[in-house]
Design a protein around this motif. Structure first.
Motif, short mmCIF file in Angstrom:
data_model
loop_
_atom_site.label_atom_id
_atom_site.label_comp_id
_atom_site.label_asym_id
_atom_site.label_seq_id
_atom_site.Cartn_x
_atom_site.Cartn_y
_atom_site.Cartn_z
N TRP A 162 44.77 -33.67 77.82
CA TRP A 162 44.14 -32.54 79.26
C TRP A 162 45.15 -33.82 80.24
CZ3 TRP A 162 41.65 -28.22 80.69
CH2 TRP A 162 40.62 -28.14 79.96
N SER A 163 45.34 -34.24 80.27
CA SER A 163 46.33 -35.23 81.27
C SER A 163 47.59 -34.39 81.50
CB SER A 163 46.46 -36.18 81.27
OG SER A 163 46.52 -36.86 79.90
N ASN A 164 48.28 -34.48 79.80
CA ASN A 164 49.01 -33.90 80.33
C ASN A 164 49.89 -32.57 79.94
OD1 ASN A 164 50.36 -36.94 79.08
ND2 ASN A 164 49.98 -36.50 76.56
N GLY A 165 48.01 -31.71 79.88
CA GLY A 165 48.79 -30.16 79.83
C GLY A 165 49.30 -29.91 79.20
N PRO A 166 48.97 -28.30 78.55
CA PRO A 166 49.39 -27.35 77.45
C PRO A 166 50.81 -27.59 77.17
CG PRO A 166 48.53 -26.19 79.14
CD PRO A 166 48.47 -27.68 79.59
N VAL A 167 51.81 -27.87 76.01
CA VAL A 167 52.48 -26.96 75.52
C VAL A 167 52.92 -25.99 75.49
CG1 VAL A 167 52.00 -29.39 74.08
CG2 VAL A 167 51.85 -27.31 73.30
N ALA A 168 52.06 -24.76 75.50
CA ALA A 168 52.40 -23.76 75.64
C ALA A 168 53.09 -23.26 77.52
CB ALA A 168 51.64 -22.50 75.51
N PRO A 169 54.18 -22.26 76.82
CA PRO A 169 55.04 -22.15 77.82
C PRO A 169 53.96 -21.29 78.63
CG PRO A 169 56.51 -21.43 76.33
CD PRO A 169 54.76 -21.75 75.81
N ALA A 170 54.37 -20.75 80.47
CA ALA A 170 53.71 -20.68 81.39
C ALA A 170 53.61 -19.05 80.49
CB ALA A 170 53.73 -20.69 82.23
N ASP A 171 54.52 -18.58 80.87
CA ASP A 171 54.72 -16.82 80.34
C ASP A 171 53.90 -16.74 78.75
OD1 ASP A 171 56.58 -18.24 79.15
OD2 ASP A 171 57.96 -16.34 79.38
N TYR A 172 53.19 -17.56 77.65
CA TYR A 172 53.50 -17.37 76.64
C TYR A 172 52.40 -16.41 76.68
CZ TYR A 172 51.65 -18.26 71.82
OH TYR A 172 51.62 -18.05 70.68
N VAL A 173 52.52 -15.87 75.71
CA VAL A 173 50.86 -14.59 75.80
C VAL A 173 50.62 -15.29 74.82
CG1 VAL A 173 50.02 -12.14 75.33
CG2 VAL A 173 52.27 -12.91 76.94
N SER A 174 48.47 -15.41 74.42
CA SER A 174 48.08 -15.47 72.71
C SER A 174 48.02 -14.34 72.22
CB SER A 174 46.69 -16.55 73.56
OG SER A 174 47.02 -17.91 73.90
N PRO A 175 48.16 -14.44 71.10
CA PRO A 175 47.68 -13.58 70.63
C PRO A 175 45.95 -13.22 69.88
CG PRO A 175 47.75 -15.14 69.04
CD PRO A 175 48.53 -15.12 70.01
N SER A 176 45.43 -11.97 70.07
CA SER A 176 43.85 -11.87 70.37
C SER A 176 43.66 -12.43 68.54
CB SER A 176 43.53 -9.90 70.41
OG SER A 176 42.13 -10.10 70.65
N PRO A 177 42.15 -12.95 68.45
CA PRO A 177 41.58 -12.93 67.84
C PRO A 177 40.53 -12.46 67.39
CG PRO A 177 40.28 -14.26 69.34
CD PRO A 177 41.37 -13.58 69.89
N TRP A 178 40.17 -10.82 67.80
CA TRP A 178 39.38 -9.66 67.78
C TRP A 178 40.06 -8.88 67.25
CZ3 TRP A 178 35.67 -13.27 68.25
CH2 TRP A 178 35.65 -13.77 69.32
N THR A 179 40.79 -8.89 66.75
CA THR A 179 41.36 -7.66 65.38
C THR A 179 40.57 -7.76 63.87
OG1 THR A 179 43.19 -9.13 65.23
CG2 THR A 179 43.12 -8.17 66.79
N PHE A 180 41.19 -6.57 63.02
CA PHE A 180 40.63 -5.93 62.14
C PHE A 180 41.11 -7.28 60.40
CE2 PHE A 180 41.21 -3.69 58.08
CZ PHE A 180 40.36 -4.14 58.33
N ALA A 181 42.93 -7.77 61.33
CA ALA A 181 43.36 -8.34 60.22
C ALA A 181 42.97 -9.53 60.39
CB ALA A 181 44.81 -8.02 60.83
N THR A 182 41.98 -10.02 61.20
CA THR A 182 41.76 -11.41 61.47
C THR A 182 40.37 -11.21 61.91
OG1 THR A 182 40.70 -11.14 63.87
CG2 THR A 182 43.33 -12.13 63.54
N ILE A 183 39.38 -10.44 60.97
CA ILE A 183 37.63 -10.96 60.58
C ILE A 183 37.87 -12.22 59.26
CG2 ILE A 183 36.30 -9.51 58.64
CD1 ILE A 183 37.12 -7.85 60.25
N GLY A 184 38.71 -12.32 58.66
CA GLY A 184 39.22 -13.50 56.95
C GLY A 184 38.63 -14.78 58.23
N PHE A 185 39.82 -15.04 59.16
CA PHE A 185 39.79 -16.19 60.07
C PHE A 185 38.90 -16.23 60.76
CE2 PHE A 185 40.60 -18.46 63.56
CZ PHE A 185 41.60 -20.04 62.79
N LEU A 186 38.47 -15.84 61.21
CA LEU A 186 36.83 -15.83 61.86
C LEU A 186 35.23 -16.25 60.74
CD1 LEU A 186 36.49 -12.44 64.17
CD2 LEU A 186 37.63 -14.94 64.91
N VAL A 187 35.47 -15.07 60.07
CA VAL A 187 34.61 -16.43 58.70
C VAL A 187 34.79 -17.49 58.28
CG1 VAL A 187 34.08 -15.51 56.04
CG2 VAL A 187 34.03 -13.57 58.15
#
Length: 421
Positions: free
Chosen positions: A173-198
């Motif tokens: 937390w003190s170091n902050g996230p490593v992701a670039p400021a313009d990084y766009v996270s993939p959405s977990p709310w898709t048909f393909a990620t149902i298996g991962f959610l399970v």
């Protein structure tokens, strides 16, 4: 008299610590694959987006885990004795599901423990050889030390794990996230990620059949110490809250250190273990590498201990109940434990080094069987006269119904996704 008064707070503290048992054991069984792997993966792949899902699945499963405390403290019987009173078919269903879950979940944790053990060795050994060493240690502790050794080991492991993980997350937390400021996270709310959610929800916070194991441990504790409904519920809530908070902490660690970094989690056992330890060491400092590896190993080893012990007790009890006996003898427990150990080792030989595939399979199986155990516990508690101190109120009853709708509904979605769509 003054000495007695001065000593009374310490005596009360010792009494509380003695009463902490089944809830801490449940937490130790839960904080293994579901946290070190599933929560970290969720944060690494999707950042904070699955934090609400982790909260939701813990909340909606809560009434079915709590059933172990409510029923056992109120009646003096275990959940499986309650299943038998509802009808022989209910107990046979629980036994069949537990026989499958015991060997699969034990094998997953055995392979994970073996992978972490390989981190300490100067030479590369195959997973079967490492699994042999871990399994021998598990059997020695359970057959020589039995419950007291398991109980003491669980409390030590939990303290070490909480300290290490919270420290690592605080530094991240003190170091902050490593992701670039313009990084766009993939959405977990898709048909393909149902298996991962399970997979994420399967062991979150643990398979619901662990409630039957908690019930067995609680009944054993009531024979050795004075346990009240309130003290039993306090122990359970403390363990359950710990698993929830640590799930979010592990998710935070993945989101802060891995999310957007371009790294992907390895699928092999030794490779994943080194990557997991590196996640902590790169955050806290390289000096902590061996310490973190030891704590991670103890965490998963503690889960393996509780799973081997608990599932073996549950299967042995169900077998004896179906034969007309009230409880399983130590001899029956020993034979069941050895059978679970042998079957789980065979599964490890089959999967070899495919740790992530093994864990995903175990978590998916847990999710598929979860609705049935949830319904069994819901039906049992609502047909029993529960002690007034811990009786479910209106909110808990509606939460239980919502949990059933959620679990069965998502199971239907998963079956449709897996076999139809």
């Amino acid at each position: 008299m003054s000495n007695a008064v001065a000593a009374s707070p310490l005596d009360r503290c010792r009494h509380v610590l003695r009463l902490l048992g089944p809830g801490v054991l449940m937490a130790t069984a839960a904080i293994g694959g579901s946290h070190l792997v599933a929560s970290t993966q969720a944060g690494a792949q999707f950042g904070w987006q699955l934090a609400l899902l982790v909260l939701l699945v813990n909340l909606l499963k809560y009434p079915f885990f709590r059933a172990a405390v409510s029923y056992t403290v109120s009646t003096g019987d275990t959940l499986q004795q309650g299943y038998q009173k509802m009808g022989k078919g209910y107990l046979m269903t629980a036994l069949g599901l537990n026989c499958i879950a015991s060997v699969v979940n034990a094998a997953a944790l055995l392979m994970f423990s073996a992978s972490l053990l390989g981190y300490f060795l100067p030479m590369d050994l195959p997973i079967p050889a490492l699994a042999t060493a871990v399994l021998a240690a598990v059997l020695f502790i359970l057959l020589a030390g039995h419950f007291n050794a398991l109980d003491n080991a669980a409390k030590i492991i939990m303290v070490l794990l909480v300290i290490a993980t919270v420290t690592a997350t605080g530094v991240a937390w003190s170091n902050g996230p490593v992701a670039p400021a313009d990084y766009v996270s993939p959405s977990p709310w898709t048909f393909a990620t149902i298996g991962f959610l399970v997979v994420t929800m399967g062991w979150m916070p643990a398979p619901i059949e662990i409630s039957a194991i908690t019930s067995l441990w609680l009944k054993r504790q009531t024979n050795e110490a004075r346990v009240t409904p309130r003290s039993a519920l306090f122990d359970f809530n403390l363990g359950y809250l710990t698993t929830l908070l640590l799930a979010l902490v592990f998710l935070s660690l993945g989101a802060l250190v891995l999310h957007g970094s371009g790294q992907t989690l390895a699928s092999g056992g030794i490779g994943f273990s080194r990557q997991l330890v590196g996640l902590y060491a790169d955050t806290i400092g390289d000096w902590s590498r061996i310490l973190i590896a030891l704590i991670a190993f103890l965490c998963v080893f503690g889960s393996a201990l509780t799973v081997y012990d608990g599932y073996s007790r549950a299967v042995a009890e169900a077998m004896m109940l179906l034969k007309g006996n009230k409880e399983a003898s130590p001899r029956v427990y020993t034979w069941v434990l050895l059978a679970v150990a042998a079957c789980s080792f065979v599964i490890v030989l089959f999967f070899k080094s495919a740790l992530m595939a093994m864990l995903s399979f175990a978590m998916t199986l847990a999710f598929v069987t979860t609705p049935m155990f949830a319904w069994l516990n819901h039906r049992l508690v609502n047909s029993t006269n529960i002690a007034s101190e811990i009786r479910n109120g209106v909110v808990m009853r509606w939460l239980s119904i919502a949990g059933l709708l959620y679990l069965f509904g998502f199971l239907v979605v998963f079956i449709w996704w897996k076999f139809i769509a």
